[in-house]
Each structure stands twice: as C-alpha cells, then as structure tokens.
Enzyme design. Structure first.
Site, mmCIF file in Angstrom:
data_model
loop_
_atom_site.group_PDB
_atom_site.id
_atom_site.type_symbol
_atom_site.label_atom_id
_atom_site.label_comp_id
_atom_site.label_asym_id
_atom_site.label_seq_id
_atom_site.Cartn_x
_atom_site.Cartn_y
_atom_site.Cartn_z
ATOM 1 N N ASN A 40 4.950 -29.723 28.852
ATOM 2 C CA ASN A 40 4.886 -29.261 27.460
ATOM 3 C C ASN A 40 6.262 -29.380 26.812
ATOM 4 O O ASN A 40 7.196 -29.885 27.428
ATOM 5 C CB ASN A 40 4.356 -27.819 27.402
ATOM 6 C CG ASN A 40 5.221 -26.893 28.224
ATOM 7 O OD1 ASN A 40 6.390 -26.719 27.950
ATOM 8 N ND2 ASN A 40 4.641 -26.332 29.284
ATOM 9 N N ASP A 90 -0.941 -24.070 32.572
ATOM 10 C CA ASP A 90 -2.061 -23.247 33.048
ATOM 11 C C ASP A 90 -2.883 -23.982 34.101
ATOM 12 O O ASP A 90 -3.531 -23.365 34.936
ATOM 13 C CB ASP A 90 -2.963 -22.862 31.870
ATOM 14 C CG ASP A 90 -2.248 -21.926 30.922
ATOM 15 O OD1 ASP A 90 -1.681 -20.932 31.418
ATOM 16 O OD2 ASP A 90 -2.213 -22.197 29.701
ATOM 17 N N LYS A 132 1.534 -44.306 43.237
ATOM 18 C CA LYS A 132 1.241 -44.520 41.813
ATOM 19 C C LYS A 132 -0.228 -44.920 41.625
ATOM 20 O O LYS A 132 -0.711 -45.845 42.289
ATOM 21 C CB LYS A 132 2.161 -45.610 41.268
ATOM 22 C CG LYS A 132 2.001 -45.822 39.782
ATOM 23 C CD LYS A 132 2.963 -46.879 39.268
ATOM 24 C CE LYS A 132 2.678 -47.155 37.807
ATOM 25 N NZ LYS A 132 3.494 -48.259 37.296
ATOM 26 N N PHE A 134 5.604 -13.665 26.650
ATOM 27 C CA PHE A 134 5.644 -14.407 25.393
ATOM 28 C C PHE A 134 4.255 -14.983 25.180
ATOM 29 O O PHE A 134 3.490 -15.163 26.135
ATOM 30 C CB PHE A 134 6.655 -15.554 25.462
ATOM 31 C CG PHE A 134 8.052 -15.167 25.078
ATOM 32 C CD1 PHE A 134 8.837 -14.416 25.932
ATOM 33 C CD2 PHE A 134 8.581 -15.564 23.852
ATOM 34 C CE1 PHE A 134 10.135 -14.058 25.577
ATOM 35 C CE2 PHE A 134 9.870 -15.212 23.480
ATOM 36 C CZ PHE A 134 10.653 -14.457 24.342
ATOM 37 N N LYS A 188 -3.409 -10.357 25.268
ATOM 38 C CA LYS A 188 -2.615 -10.660 26.488
ATOM 39 C C LYS A 188 -1.984 -9.386 27.047
ATOM 40 O O LYS A 188 -1.788 -9.262 28.260
ATOM 41 C CB LYS A 188 -1.531 -11.690 26.166
ATOM 42 C CG LYS A 188 -2.082 -13.088 26.320
ATOM 43 C CD LYS A 188 -1.118 -14.184 26.044
ATOM 44 C CE LYS A 188 -1.913 -15.480 26.005
ATOM 45 N NZ LYS A 188 -1.429 -16.509 25.178
ATOM 46 N N LYS A 221 -2.943 -9.129 30.795
ATOM 47 C CA LYS A 221 -1.862 -9.367 31.756
ATOM 48 C C LYS A 221 -1.085 -8.086 32.078
ATOM 49 O O LYS A 221 -0.104 -8.129 32.821
ATOM 50 C CB LYS A 221 -0.915 -10.446 31.214
ATOM 51 C CG LYS A 221 -1.620 -11.791 30.959
ATOM 52 C CD LYS A 221 -0.661 -12.958 30.905
ATOM 53 C CE LYS A 221 -1.404 -14.255 30.614
ATOM 54 N NZ LYS A 221 -0.738 -15.448 31.146
#
Ligand code: PMT
Length: 409
Positions: free
Chosen positions: A218, A287, A297, A333, A347, A351
């Site tokens: 990301n 995730d 490869k 976050f 969350k 969490k």
C-alpha cells in the site's frame, strides 16, 4: 515574565568559562536562568561570577549550610523548562547515563521532568572512548539532546573532536528545542510528560510476496507513525518502532526493528510487547496476503486473467489489545474513504481500543505519504476531537496529549 526557564549546569572542564557567555546569551533571549555547578567546575570558574550575573544563589552542594533551599535539587529541577549542561564532562555524562546521583547536578537530572540538553567538551581520546560513547548512546535513547562537540585545537594542545560547539550554536539549539514545544505553552508540553511510558509503535506499510518478484502493498510512507515515535521520544518516552516498508528515514531518537510482511511485523511485536505500556498501531498492515507465495517467478504463459488466493493476516492490533496487561493503553489508526467516523468507532469496539485516530484518506493533505494530515480522534468513552489540517508532527503531539489525558483518567 521570562520566555523560558533554563537550568544551566556547569561541570568541571576548561570550557567552563564559556558557560558564562551561554548564560549572557540566554538572558538576552529573555530566558530566566538558574545555575548549578559541580564542585570541580568551581575550580575553573567562581560561583560568584554566575551569582552576580543571575542575582541568584548558585547551587553546588545541597547540603551546604548557606544553601537557602533545603531540598534544592527537587525545587530547582521542577522549576525549569530545560536543563542545559555546558560544558558536559565525560564524568557527568557517565553519571546521567547510569542514574548515579551523588551530587547536586546529577540528583537534579534524576529529579527533573524537563527536557535535557548536553554540550560535551573533553579531550578527543576521552570523547572517543567506548565507555563515553556507550553512555552517550544510552542518554540519546533516554531522550537527552546532544550538541555534539566539534573538531579543533583542544586545551591539551591536540587537534581532534572534543571542542565545545560555538556558544551561539548551543544557545540557538537550546532555544529551538524549548521554542519548538514552547509555542504550545511553557509548562504544557515542554516537559518529559511521557517519561514513564514505553511506546511500541508499528509504522509504514507491509509487503506480501506473490513470488520473488511481485508483492501486494500500500501507499504508507511511515511519516505519520515516525512522527508519533519522534514526538513520544521528545516527551521522554522510551520508544521502540516496528517499521515495515517506509520511504522516509526513522527519527534518530528511537529504536527501530525492521519488518517486511504482516507476519514479520506480528513476530516483531510479539517479541517487544512485554515491555510496552502504550501500543500504537500506525502501520498500514495488509489485511490479506497470498495464501501460497511462489518460490519462483510466476510465468504469464499467455494467461489474460490470473487468480490469487489470499489468506487473512494476523490482526496485530486486536491481538495486542486482547492480551494486554493491566494499565496498557492501545491506540489504533483507521484509514477510511467513507463514513470515516462510523467505521473508526466500530474499530474501537471490534479491536478493543482506548483511542483511534481516523483519517479520511480522500481529503487533500490527509492520509498516505503527505507531510500533513486531517483526522478525528475518537476515544472509547465517546470523546471526539476533530484535528484540522496540520503537520503530521503537530498531529502526533495532539494524539499524545490525548494519551496523557487518558492516562490521568
Ligand atoms: O505512513 P503515512 O504515509 O504517513 O500514512 C499514514 C497512514 C494513513 C498509514 C496512517 O495514518 C494510518 O491510518 N494507518 C492505519 C492504516 C490502516 O491500515 O488502517 P486499517 O483501518 O486497515 O487498520 C486499523 C488498525 O488496525 C490500524 O491501527 C492497523 O495498524 C491495525 N491493523 C490492521 C490490520 C492488521 N492485520 N493488523 C493491524 O494491526
């Protein structure tokens, strides 16, 4: 009223006379300076010099019958924004690093919650001794700032590193240090208010291998997490960072453990969590990861469509929260694109968080790879604090202010 309150500690080296100039420059910059000297420093400069210039008693010995304050090291240490040691001998650096408190100045160091800046000056061999360097490294890890000595001709007629930095530079750096935090109000965050905390912070993105060439990742740069780490260390916390893939350098005042994948990050966090009193999950952890990364490869072989099977990665934040010890704070976050506050609040429940920082990554100047951020801090008790566009470093301090508030209960 003076802008900043500085405790100037003078120790016994030939450069002690330069502390007089430091005092004058600080006074010119509108600082209220109180002076403490070690007994050896008084061999180089008379306390009377500093007394005449500050119009205050100069403390050398707590137990001196002439000392007007019977618990001087406590009062002196509590009434300053910065403890500045000029010059700092190898001896005082060693005492600070090892918690030795056998005179006024070393007791003051242990008793203060103010920021501490040290400007060493000594012979090159003494400076380069592994023992001195070990103590310097320890103090830096403890959040002490250094104005490094420079190279030049030394009092012992040798040339090398160990000369006190120019007094103008020392004063500039001292003022920058108190000024940076002082703009938020002297006595507010100008102290080491996180001194008793040990932060463990995850930072950056993770890379999940598809094969030896390709990965899923990301856009996280690490800027937000490193800003929190730097701010916490500046405020006196011990900080350990588990950093995934980042595009910026970590701050100098924190310990960094590198991880690449979510699995690596999970292992590193498990290894460090026993010492942490505050956990901050600033990392953008993947995730899902490829269920079976190929060893070689993967060839295209004329395929227009390729399907990757993904498996869930361990949720590090949830696991830390579930297994937390009494008194540990857990902060997450949330990077969202819609219903930012709603998802972030869910969350907290899912969490088990004390606090979550929700950023709307669709807003200009917020989220991934920017130097600024826009966010809402949500607390378990229903608190909601909107943070408008500001630098990530500034935001880090605002997040830490809330952590301090939670700690106070
Ligand atoms: O690094 P920058 O470029 O400065 O960008 C900053 C940031 C946008 C990455 C950062 O501010 C941020 O929002 N980080 C969290 C991004 C994220 O992964 O959000 P999430 O909603 O997917 O995860 C929620 C929380 O669970 C996060 O604290 C995350 O670290 C944690 N998590 C998620 C998945 C997982 N497997 N383990 C976790 O610990």
């Amino acid at each position: 009223m003076a802008k900043y309150r500085i405790g100037l500690g003078v120790t016994g080296g030939i450069a002690a006379y330069k502390a007089v100039e430091v005092l004058r420059l600080l006074q010119k910059a509108d600082c209220d300076v109180s002076v403490a000297m070690t007994r050896h420093a008084t061999e180089f400069v008379q306390p009377l010099t500093f007394r005449a210039l500050t119009d205050k008693h100069v403390i050398v010995d707590d137990y001196d019958p002439e000392n007007p304050d019977p618990i001087a090291h406590i009062n002196f240490s509590q009434e300053i924004d910065l403890l500045l040691i000029v010059p700092a001998t190898a001896n005082i650096i060693g005492k600070f690093a090892n918690g030795v408190a056998d005179d006024f100045l070393s007791s003051t160091y242990l008793a203060t919650t103010a920021m501490v800046m040290v400007a060493p000056a000594m012979n090159t061999t003494m400076w380069e001794q592994p023992a001195t360097q070990r103590n310097v490294t320890q103090l830096k890890a403890d959040g002490v700032y250094f104005v490094e000595p420079v190279a030049g001709e030394l009092a012992c007629k040798t040339v090398g590193t160990g000369k006190l930095e120019d007094v103008e530079n020392i004063v500039r750096q001292a003022l920058a240090l108190v000024g940076e935090l002082g703009s938020r109000g002297v006595g507010e965050t100008n102290t080491h208010d996180l001194r008793s905390e040990h932060f463990l912070i995850t930072v950056g993105g993770t890379r999940e291998a598809i094969d030896p060439v390709r990965f899923i990742s990301n856009h996280s740069s690490g800027k937000m997490g490193f800003a929190v780490a730097e701010a916490a260390a500046t405020r006196g916390a011990k900080v350990t960072v588990v950093a995934g893939v980042t595009t910026v350098e970590p701050p100098a005042n924190v310990n960094v453990i590198r991880a690449v994948s979510a699995e690596d990050m999970h292992t590193a966090v498990k290894g460090e969590i026993a010492n942490a009193t505050v956990f901050v999950g600033a990392a953008a952890v993947a995730d899902y990861a490829p269920a079976n990364a190929a060893d070689a490869k993967i060839k295209k072989d004329g395929r227009d469509v390729m399907t990757l099977e993904l498996k869930k990665t361990p949720d590090i934040l949830s696991e830390v929260s579930k297994n937390r010890r009494d008194g540990m704070l857990v902060v997450g976050f949330a990077a969202e694109t819609n219903d930012v506050v709603g998802y972030a609040r869910s969350k907290i429940e899912k969490k088990g968080l004390d606090l979550v920082v929700a950023n709307d990554i669709t807003k200009a100047g917020a989220g991934f790879n920017t130097d600024t951020n826009i966010a809402t801090i949500l607390t378990r008790s229903g608190g909601e604090i909107e943070l408008p566009l500001m630098s990530k470093r500034e935001m880090a301090d605002r997040i830490l202010d809330e952590i301090v508030r939670l700690r106070k209960g």
